[in-house]
Each structure stands twice: as C-alpha cells, then as structure tokens.
Design a protein around this motif. Structure first.
Motif, PDB file in Angstrom:
ATOM      1  N   ILE A 163       0.564  -1.300   0.202  1.00  0.00           N
ATOM      2  CA  ILE A 163      -0.349  -0.124   0.230  1.00  0.00           C
ATOM      3  C   ILE A 163       0.553   1.651  -0.385  1.00  0.00           C
ATOM      4  O   ILE A 163       0.136   2.213  -0.869  1.00  0.00           O
ATOM      5  N   GLU A 164       1.785   1.577   0.618  1.00  0.00           N
ATOM      6  CA  GLU A 164       2.214   2.390   0.818  1.00  0.00           C
ATOM      7  C   GLU A 164       3.371   3.079  -0.874  1.00  0.00           C
ATOM      8  O   GLU A 164       3.520   3.895  -1.117  1.00  0.00           O
ATOM      9  N   ILE A 165       4.160   1.657  -1.476  1.00  0.00           N
ATOM     10  CA  ILE A 165       4.477   2.197  -2.557  1.00  0.00           C
ATOM     11  C   ILE A 165       3.156   2.598  -3.447  1.00  0.00           C
ATOM     12  O   ILE A 165       3.641   3.130  -3.890  1.00  0.00           O
ATOM     13  N   TRP A 166       2.000   2.207  -3.200  1.00  0.00           N
ATOM     14  CA  TRP A 166       0.853   2.385  -4.476  1.00  0.00           C
ATOM     15  C   TRP A 166       0.755   3.718  -4.060  1.00  0.00           C
ATOM     16  O   TRP A 166       0.501   4.513  -5.067  1.00  0.00           O
ATOM     17  N   LYS A 167       1.188   4.006  -2.753  1.00  0.00           N
ATOM     18  CA  LYS A 167       0.634   5.675  -2.105  1.00  0.00           C
ATOM     19  C   LYS A 167       1.380   6.133  -2.399  1.00  0.00           C
ATOM     20  O   LYS A 167       1.165   7.121  -3.410  1.00  0.00           O
ATOM     21  N   GLU A 168       3.098   5.822  -2.654  1.00  0.00           N
ATOM     22  CA  GLU A 168       3.789   6.919  -3.043  1.00  0.00           C
ATOM     23  C   GLU A 168       3.979   7.143  -5.069  1.00  0.00           C
ATOM     24  O   GLU A 168       4.094   8.010  -5.229  1.00  0.00           O
ATOM     25  N   LYS A 169       3.483   5.729  -5.782  1.00  0.00           N
ATOM     26  CA  LYS A 169       4.177   5.877  -7.198  1.00  0.00           C
ATOM     27  C   LYS A 169       2.154   6.488  -7.945  1.00  0.00           C
ATOM     28  O   LYS A 169       2.669   6.820  -9.188  1.00  0.00           O
ATOM     29  N   GLY A 170       1.035   6.406  -6.812  1.00  0.00           N
ATOM     30  CA  GLY A 170      -0.108   6.193  -8.050  1.00  0.00           C
ATOM     31  C   GLY A 170      -0.696   6.080  -8.129  1.00  0.00           C
ATOM     32  O   GLY A 170      -1.873   5.599  -8.214  1.00  0.00           O
ATOM     33  N   VAL A 171      -0.028   4.036  -8.521  1.00  0.00           N
ATOM     34  CA  VAL A 171      -0.608   3.551  -9.620  1.00  0.00           C
ATOM     35  C   VAL A 171       0.314   2.148  -9.342  1.00  0.00           C
ATOM     36  O   VAL A 171       1.448   1.795  -9.213  1.00  0.00           O
ATOM     37  N   ILE A 172      -0.302   1.099  -9.315  1.00  0.00           N
ATOM     38  CA  ILE A 172      -0.170  -0.340  -9.744  1.00  0.00           C
ATOM     39  C   ILE A 172      -0.302  -0.832 -10.673  1.00  0.00           C
ATOM     40  O   ILE A 172      -1.612  -0.340 -11.026  1.00  0.00           O
ATOM     41  N   TYR A 173      -0.111  -1.511 -10.910  1.00  0.00           N
ATOM     42  CA  TYR A 173      -0.053  -2.401 -12.598  1.00  0.00           C
ATOM     43  C   TYR A 173      -0.908  -3.716 -12.680  1.00  0.00           C
ATOM     44  O   TYR A 173      -0.150  -4.948 -12.183  1.00  0.00           O
ATOM     45  N   VAL A 174      -1.833  -4.511 -13.500  1.00  0.00           N
ATOM     46  CA  VAL A 174      -2.545  -5.830 -13.453  1.00  0.00           C
ATOM     47  C   VAL A 174      -2.003  -6.120 -14.862  1.00  0.00           C
ATOM     48  O   VAL A 174      -2.808  -5.116 -15.485  1.00  0.00           O
ATOM     49  N   TYR A 175      -2.008  -6.800 -14.559  1.00  0.00           N
ATOM     50  CA  TYR A 175      -1.484  -7.516 -15.927  1.00  0.00           C
ATOM     51  C   TYR A 175      -2.674  -8.465 -17.153  1.00  0.00           C
ATOM     52  O   TYR A 175      -3.134  -8.993 -16.200  1.00  0.00           O
ATOM     53  N   ASN A 176      -3.219  -8.273 -17.827  1.00  0.00           N
ATOM     54  CA  ASN A 176      -4.196  -8.711 -18.534  1.00  0.00           C
ATOM     55  C   ASN A 176      -3.490  -9.878 -19.263  1.00  0.00           C
ATOM     56  O   ASN A 176      -2.383  -9.685 -20.294  1.00  0.00           O
ATOM     57  N   SER A 177      -4.199 -11.178 -19.530  1.00  0.00           N
ATOM     58  CA  SER A 177      -2.535 -12.235 -20.062  1.00  0.00           C
ATOM     59  C   SER A 177      -3.126 -12.593 -21.567  1.00  0.00           C
ATOM     60  O   SER A 177      -3.203 -13.123 -22.213  1.00  0.00           O
ATOM     61  N   ARG A 178      -4.743 -12.285 -21.852  1.00  0.00           N
ATOM     62  CA  ARG A 178      -5.542 -12.276 -22.577  1.00  0.00           C
ATOM     63  C   ARG A 178      -4.990 -11.163 -23.700  1.00  0.00           C
ATOM     64  O   ARG A 178      -4.911 -11.815 -24.689  1.00  0.00           O
ATOM     65  N   THR A 179      -5.372  -9.836 -23.005  1.00  0.00           N
ATOM     66  CA  THR A 179      -4.491  -8.091 -23.978  1.00  0.00           C
ATOM     67  C   THR A 179      -3.219  -8.248 -24.424  1.00  0.00           C
ATOM     68  O   THR A 179      -3.182  -7.527 -25.086  1.00  0.00           O
ATOM     69  N   LYS A 180      -2.093  -8.887 -22.465  1.00  0.00           N
ATOM     70  CA  LYS A 180      -1.166  -8.918 -22.936  1.00  0.00           C
ATOM     71  C   LYS A 180      -0.464  -6.997 -22.480  1.00  0.00           C
ATOM     72  O   LYS A 180      -0.063  -6.604 -22.569  1.00  0.00           O
ATOM     73  N   GLN A 181      -1.679  -6.549 -21.581  1.00  0.00           N
ATOM     74  CA  GLN A 181      -2.076  -4.938 -21.406  1.00  0.00           C
ATOM     75  C   GLN A 181      -1.715  -4.765 -20.014  1.00  0.00           C
ATOM     76  O   GLN A 181      -2.080  -6.087 -18.638  1.00  0.00           O
ATOM     77  N   ASN A 182      -0.580  -4.212 -19.343  1.00  0.00           N
ATOM     78  CA  ASN A 182      -0.810  -3.780 -18.313  1.00  0.00           C
ATOM     79  C   ASN A 182      -1.267  -2.621 -17.652  1.00  0.00           C
ATOM     80  O   ASN A 182      -1.715  -1.406 -18.260  1.00  0.00           O
ATOM     81  N   MET A 183      -2.423  -3.061 -16.875  1.00  0.00           N
ATOM     82  CA  MET A 183      -3.734  -1.983 -16.796  1.00  0.00           C
ATOM     83  C   MET A 183      -3.666  -1.733 -15.337  1.00  0.00           C
ATOM     84  O   MET A 183      -3.469  -2.460 -14.794  1.00  0.00           O
ATOM     85  N   PRO A 184      -3.519  -0.487 -15.165  1.00  0.00           N
ATOM     86  CA  PRO A 184      -3.506   0.335 -13.965  1.00  0.00           C
ATOM     87  C   PRO A 184      -4.597   0.507 -13.201  1.00  0.00           C
ATOM     88  O   PRO A 184      -5.917   0.110 -13.618  1.00  0.00           O
ATOM     89  N   LEU A 185      -4.016   0.420 -11.815  1.00  0.00           N
ATOM     90  CA  LEU A 185      -5.171   0.987 -10.870  1.00  0.00           C
ATOM     91  C   LEU A 185      -4.753   1.634  -9.650  1.00  0.00           C
ATOM     92  O   LEU A 185      -3.507   1.702  -9.163  1.00  0.00           O
ATOM     93  N   TYR A 186      -5.324   3.137  -9.954  1.00  0.00           N
ATOM     94  CA  TYR A 186      -4.624   4.124  -9.342  1.00  0.00           C
ATOM     95  C   TYR A 186      -5.625   4.318  -7.759  1.00  0.00           C
ATOM     96  O   TYR A 186      -5.753   3.441  -7.357  1.00  0.00           O
ATOM     97  N   PHE A 187      -4.209   4.675  -7.174  1.00  0.00           N
ATOM     98  CA  PHE A 187      -4.666   4.814  -5.304  1.00  0.00           C
ATOM     99  C   PHE A 187      -5.956   5.396  -4.942  1.00  0.00           C
ATOM    100  O   PHE A 187      -6.003   5.139  -3.546  1.00  0.00           O
TER     101      PHE A 187
END
Length: 250
Positions: A164-188
C-alpha cells in the motif's frame, strides 16, 4: 422469437456513459428481469455472455447486460480496453452507482416497459460483478433475488497491505491482462475508496437464506473462453445456467 436490443446508452458514474443491451422475447407479457454484471477485466460481450442472454430469454426472462462505465472499454469498441485511464479510476463505489442507474433505467424506460415485471427484478453477476450484486441487494429493496457466479466473499481484505505504501507513493499499480497482454493501471483512488466506504463494500452481511451450489472441478469461468466459438456450453457452465434458472423460477 428472441430479439436483442443493442447499443443502448445511458449516463453512468462521473459523466461516463454505460452501454447496455437487452435480450428478450417480445410478446407483451410481463417477465422476470435479469440484470447481469460482468467481472474485473471483463465486459458485457465476453465469451459466451451473448449466448447466455439468449438462453435466459428463451426461458422467458428479460436479460439485461452492460459495461460498467469505467471498465476500460469504449462506446466505439466495447470489447477492447482502449480507455485505461477510466479503468484505473474505477472502484467498487462507482460500480454500485452504475448498477443503481441501470435499475433506475429498467424502472423508467419505455423501450421494454410492456415486457417487464418490476416486482421481479433479479441480479446475476460473475466474479467481481457477483460481489457487486450482493452489495447492491443489501442497499436496494427493489431486488427480489440474486445469483453470484464464482464471486469473492470479501472485498475489504483482499489488498496486499505490504504494497500500500508503494502504491501511495507511485500513485498507481498495474495488473497484467494475460489475454490482451496489457498492463492495466489501478490508481491509488481505488484503495481510498475501499477505505472511505468500508461499510458499503463489506460483503460479509450473511443471509441465512443463501443457497450454496458447488460445481466440482469447475474453473473461474466454468470452462468458457473468449472468444466463445462453440454452440454448446461447456459442462460446468451448463450446470451453472441450469441451477440458476431453477433457483430464479422458485
């Protein structure tokens, strides 16, 4: 004859649009309504969802499915994630608000008013969408029954606290979509929504009338894929549909 009313657009959360469709037999007879909510990294036309809609319509339901306003798809391309900014700004509260707007539309539209029984509105959701249906039913007395497929039992304790602290610092984490090959953002903001609306998104409001049906050896999508090219359902998906129909008709 089964009809599908496509490309219906209504206003969703934060001035984003919701795209929905309705599958039904038009016969001027009042029918049960099913509102279907897709899951995380999902959309209303994923895999067998159109065929499922037709199956329910054949059983005299009006089946409504929709794309959550911030699911990352667009009105012009509702099956691909071209709007990752919206995806990153999605949260549980927005999805609950979207579902509320869909129910309002069902109650007030003229398009299918002759076909629906407003005293028999039911919710069906897959995965995260199932969790949203459970939460919505807790806050909305218009819902008669719900069914959740392969859904989480808890939204509030699924976050990795060590990140959570890393997420807060960067403002975003990414979730990989294995079907579309996209890194999809989740903002804080997603975490903040969970924290600020803890009581609203706490699924643990157990109902002693709940019926649990376990499909042995089924995977998260009951053996289905996207795209769905078969005319017949996989065995586990067929079981899920049959059990759901039986329950809703009780």
């Amino acid at each position: 004859m089964i009809e599908r009313l496509n490309s219906i657009i209504i206003n969703g959360s934060n001035n984003k649009k919701i795209l929905l469709d309705v599958t039904l037999k038009k016969d001027n007879l009042k029918k049960q309504v099913i509102i279907f909510s897709h899951g995380f990294k999902g959309f209303k036309d994923w895999g067998p969802f159109n065929q499922i809609a037709s199956s329910f319509a054949e059983n005299n339901f009006v089946f409504i499915k929709f794309n959550f306003s911030h699911n990352g798809t667009t009105l012009n391309d509702p099956n691909e994630f071209h709007d990752l900014k919206s995806f990153g700004n999605n949260n549980f509260s927005k999805e609950l608000d979207d579902l509320n707007l869909i129910i309002n539309w069902v109650e007030n539209n003229d398009l299918i008013s002759d076909e629906i029984d407003l005293n028999n509105i039911c919710l069906l959701g897959h995965s995260r969408g199932g969790g949203i249906t459970i939460l919505k039913t807790n806050e909305d007395k218009r819902i008669k029954k719900i069914v959740s497929w392969a859904s989480p039992s808890d939204f509030t304790n699924r976050l990795d606290k060590s990140k959570i602290e890393i997420w807060k610092e960067k403002g975003v984490i990414y979730v990989y979509n294995s079907r579309t090959k996209q890194n999809m953002p989740l903002y804080f903001q997603f975490y903040l929504d969970c924290k600020n609306n803890h009581d609203r998104i706490d699924i643990k409001k157990w109902n002693d009338k709940t019926i649990l049906h376990i499909i042995k050896d089924a995977d998260h999508v009951f053996g289905s894929t996207h795209p769905f090219l078969d005319h017949s359902y996989p065995l586990h998906l067929n079981e899920a549909i049959e059990v759901t129909l039986k329950f809703l008709k009780l």
